[in-house]
Scaffold this motif. Structure first.
Motif, PDB file in Angstrom:
ATOM      1  N   LEU A   9      -1.105   4.613  14.214  1.00 45.14           N
ATOM      2  CA  LEU A   9      -1.568   3.272  13.885  1.00 45.14           C
ATOM      3  C   LEU A   9      -0.898   2.896  12.570  1.00 45.14           C
ATOM      4  O   LEU A   9      -0.765   3.737  11.672  1.00 45.14           O
ATOM      5  CB  LEU A   9      -3.090   3.251  13.728  1.00 45.14           C
ATOM      6  CG  LEU A   9      -3.907   3.596  14.979  1.00 45.14           C
ATOM      7  CD1 LEU A   9      -5.389   3.718  14.609  1.00 45.14           C
ATOM      8  CD2 LEU A   9      -3.705   2.567  16.073  1.00 45.14           C
ATOM      9  N   THR A  10      -0.469   1.667  12.448  1.00 42.80           N
ATOM     10  CA  THR A  10       0.293   1.293  11.255  1.00 42.80           C
ATOM     11  C   THR A  10      -0.385   0.204  10.440  1.00 42.80           C
ATOM     12  O   THR A  10      -1.204  -0.561  10.946  1.00 42.80           O
ATOM     13  CB  THR A  10       1.712   0.804  11.638  1.00 42.80           C
ATOM     14  OG1 THR A  10       1.611  -0.394  12.417  1.00 42.80           O
ATOM     15  CG2 THR A  10       2.465   1.869  12.417  1.00 42.80           C
ATOM     16  N   HIS A  11      -0.003   0.176   9.186  1.00 44.52           N
ATOM     17  CA  HIS A  11      -0.362  -0.915   8.277  1.00 44.52           C
ATOM     18  C   HIS A  11       0.840  -1.853   8.286  1.00 44.52           C
ATOM     19  O   HIS A  11       1.905  -1.504   7.766  1.00 44.52           O
ATOM     20  CB  HIS A  11      -0.628  -0.341   6.882  1.00 44.52           C
ATOM     21  CG  HIS A  11      -0.969  -1.366   5.859  1.00 44.52           C
ATOM     22  ND1 HIS A  11      -1.679  -1.065   4.713  1.00 44.52           N
ATOM     23  CD2 HIS A  11      -0.709  -2.694   5.769  1.00 44.52           C
ATOM     24  CE1 HIS A  11      -1.832  -2.150   3.982  1.00 44.52           C
ATOM     25  NE2 HIS A  11      -1.245  -3.154   4.597  1.00 44.52           N
ATOM     26  N   PRO A  70      -5.992  13.633   9.442  1.00 44.71           N
ATOM     27  CA  PRO A  70      -5.711  13.092   8.106  1.00 44.71           C
ATOM     28  C   PRO A  70      -4.266  13.332   7.669  1.00 44.71           C
ATOM     29  O   PRO A  70      -3.667  14.362   7.977  1.00 44.71           O
ATOM     30  CB  PRO A  70      -6.688  13.853   7.203  1.00 44.71           C
ATOM     31  CG  PRO A  70      -7.765  14.330   8.127  1.00 44.71           C
ATOM     32  CD  PRO A  70      -7.086  14.620   9.424  1.00 44.71           C
ATOM     33  N   SER A  71      -3.735  12.362   6.944  1.00 43.68           N
ATOM     34  CA  SER A  71      -2.384  12.441   6.399  1.00 43.68           C
ATOM     35  C   SER A  71      -2.429  11.930   4.967  1.00 43.68           C
ATOM     36  O   SER A  71      -3.310  11.143   4.607  1.00 43.68           O
ATOM     37  CB  SER A  71      -1.429  11.596   7.246  1.00 43.68           C
ATOM     38  OG  SER A  71      -0.134  11.549   6.672  1.00 43.68           O
ATOM     39  N   GLU A  72      -1.487  12.355   4.149  1.00 46.83           N
ATOM     40  CA  GLU A  72      -1.463  11.883   2.763  1.00 46.83           C
ATOM     41  C   GLU A  72      -1.225  10.379   2.709  1.00 46.83           C
ATOM     42  O   GLU A  72      -1.821   9.671   1.906  1.00 46.83           O
ATOM     43  CB  GLU A  72      -0.368  12.607   1.980  1.00 46.83           C
ATOM     44  CG  GLU A  72      -0.330  12.226   0.509  1.00 46.83           C
ATOM     45  CD  GLU A  72       0.732  12.981  -0.263  1.00 46.83           C
ATOM     46  OE1 GLU A  72       1.063  12.535  -1.379  1.00 46.83           O
ATOM     47  OE2 GLU A  72       1.235  13.996   0.245  1.00 46.83           O
ATOM     48  N   LYS A  73      -0.347   9.887   3.599  1.00 48.92           N
ATOM     49  CA  LYS A  73      -0.021   8.462   3.634  1.00 48.92           C
ATOM     50  C   LYS A  73      -0.256   7.912   5.028  1.00 48.92           C
ATOM     51  O   LYS A  73      -0.330   8.656   5.997  1.00 48.92           O
ATOM     52  CB  LYS A  73       1.450   8.242   3.245  1.00 48.92           C
ATOM     53  CG  LYS A  73       1.817   8.716   1.860  1.00 48.92           C
ATOM     54  CD  LYS A  73       3.302   8.517   1.628  1.00 48.92           C
ATOM     55  CE  LYS A  73       3.727   9.006   0.246  1.00 48.92           C
ATOM     56  NZ  LYS A  73       5.196   8.866   0.043  1.00 48.92           N
ATOM     57  N   SER A  74      -0.340   6.597   5.121  1.00 53.22           N
ATOM     58  CA  SER A  74      -0.330   5.906   6.415  1.00 53.22           C
ATOM     59  C   SER A  74       1.085   5.372   6.650  1.00 53.22           C
ATOM     60  O   SER A  74       1.849   5.158   5.711  1.00 53.22           O
ATOM     61  CB  SER A  74      -1.321   4.738   6.415  1.00 53.22           C
ATOM     62  OG  SER A  74      -2.633   5.191   6.183  1.00 53.22           O
ATOM     63  N   THR A  75       1.419   5.167   7.908  1.00 55.14           N
ATOM     64  CA  THR A  75       2.702   4.548   8.223  1.00 55.14           C
ATOM     65  C   THR A  75       2.591   3.048   7.968  1.00 55.14           C
ATOM     66  O   THR A  75       1.747   2.370   8.553  1.00 55.14           O
ATOM     67  CB  THR A  75       3.097   4.814   9.680  1.00 55.14           C
ATOM     68  OG1 THR A  75       3.254   6.229   9.862  1.00 55.14           O
ATOM     69  CG2 THR A  75       4.398   4.117  10.033  1.00 55.14           C
TER      70      THR A  75
END
Length: 284
Positions: A9-11, A70-75
């Motif tokens: 899912l992206t921002h 969980p990830s450190e950043k979002s795409t």
């Protein structure tokens, strides 16, 4: 019917006509929205703590479940629209890729792989278990240089493990070692222009409905997802017409909140022609 959608899912930061809008996006988002009209949908994704909770609540409002790793950043992507159908993409940040041991072994009716930034390893197609596996090529062929998105050549042999594959006409030129007859279904779209579809070696031209679409984002994702569903329920040509009509209804409204019967009525006006397949159709 249970469907699994895999992808980030992206921002999305959308810049159009001098205006900036931020919202949830990504192939997994649009594909899961489309499938939620017909089946129970689970999205497997990776996002960071910065991902707005209200965007996940929107998915829940459509009955879509999420499995979040969980990830450190979002795409995060910036989408700069040059006109109604052309845009420039820039990758601002990327969530972690999936590892093979994170790919579910559970069986689903439909599994749809829709990466946006090389986050799904090609070998994942050997692991997923479903009556139908659908794949969008876009996220497998993207390259990133200083955030700018380009396309690279790939060996498409791994796609033979899928039942339905979608690409746009430019993307498909980058896929090598894959013939249309290697696949049960290959969909090659071309925006609002006529597209090509292959079914068990037979070639068809389809003509999308002419509509007043303000923005094409998500069109290919909705088209693939709705086709994957309809293809399980009805013959190929009927599924192709219905998927085109469903996508047109989405693009007109930018939502899936419309009666299915209304979209099916539009399907009567989608033109599909069967072609002679003697010509060379291989991807080089």
């Amino acid at each position: 019917m249970r469907c699994l959608v895999i992808g980030h899912l992206t921002h999305d930061i959308i810049v159009k006509d001098g205006r900036k809008t931020e919202r949830i996006g990504g192939g997994a988002y649009y594909s899961s929205l489309a499938l939620s009209k017909f089946c129970e949908v689970v999205v497997l994704t990776k996002i960071g703590k910065d991902f707005p909770i209200e965007w996940l609540e929107e998915l829940e409002s459509y009955g879509i479940s999420t499995i979040i790793i969980p990830s450190e950043k979002s795409t995060t992507y910036e989408l700069l629209y040059l006109d109604e159908e052309n845009r420039q993409l820039k990758l601002l940040s990327k969530a972690d890729s999936f590892t093979l041991d994170e790919i579910p072994q559970e069986k689903f009716d439909i599994i749809l792989l829709n990466p946006v930034a090389n986050e799904i390893p090609p070998k994942a197609l050997e692991l997923v278990k479903a009556k139908e596996v659908a794949v969008d090529i876009q996220g497998f062929i993207r390259t990133f240089k200083n955030g700018r998105v380009g396309l690279k050549k790939i060996n498409g042999e791994f796609l033979k493990n899928a039942h339905v594959v979608h690409a746009d006409v430019n993307e498909f030129q980058h896929v090598k070692n894959l013939n249309p007859d290697d696949l049960e279904v290959l969909l090659v779209s071309n925006g609002s222009e006529s597209g090509v579809a292959y079914h068990k070696g037979e070639k068809y031209i389809y003509y999308p409905l002419k509509i007043d679409a303000k923005e094409p984002t998500g069109a290919g994702d909705v088209f693939l997802a709705s086709f994957a569903y309809f293809y399980r329920e009805c013959p190929f040509i009927q599924a192709l017409k219905r998927a085109n009509a469903f996508t047109a209804a989405f693009l007109e409204r930018r939502t899936i909140d419309f009666p299915i019967a209304e979209a099916m009525e539009k399907a009567k006006f989608v033109k599909v022609e069967k072609l002679n397949t003697d010509e060379e159709t291989s991807a080089r």
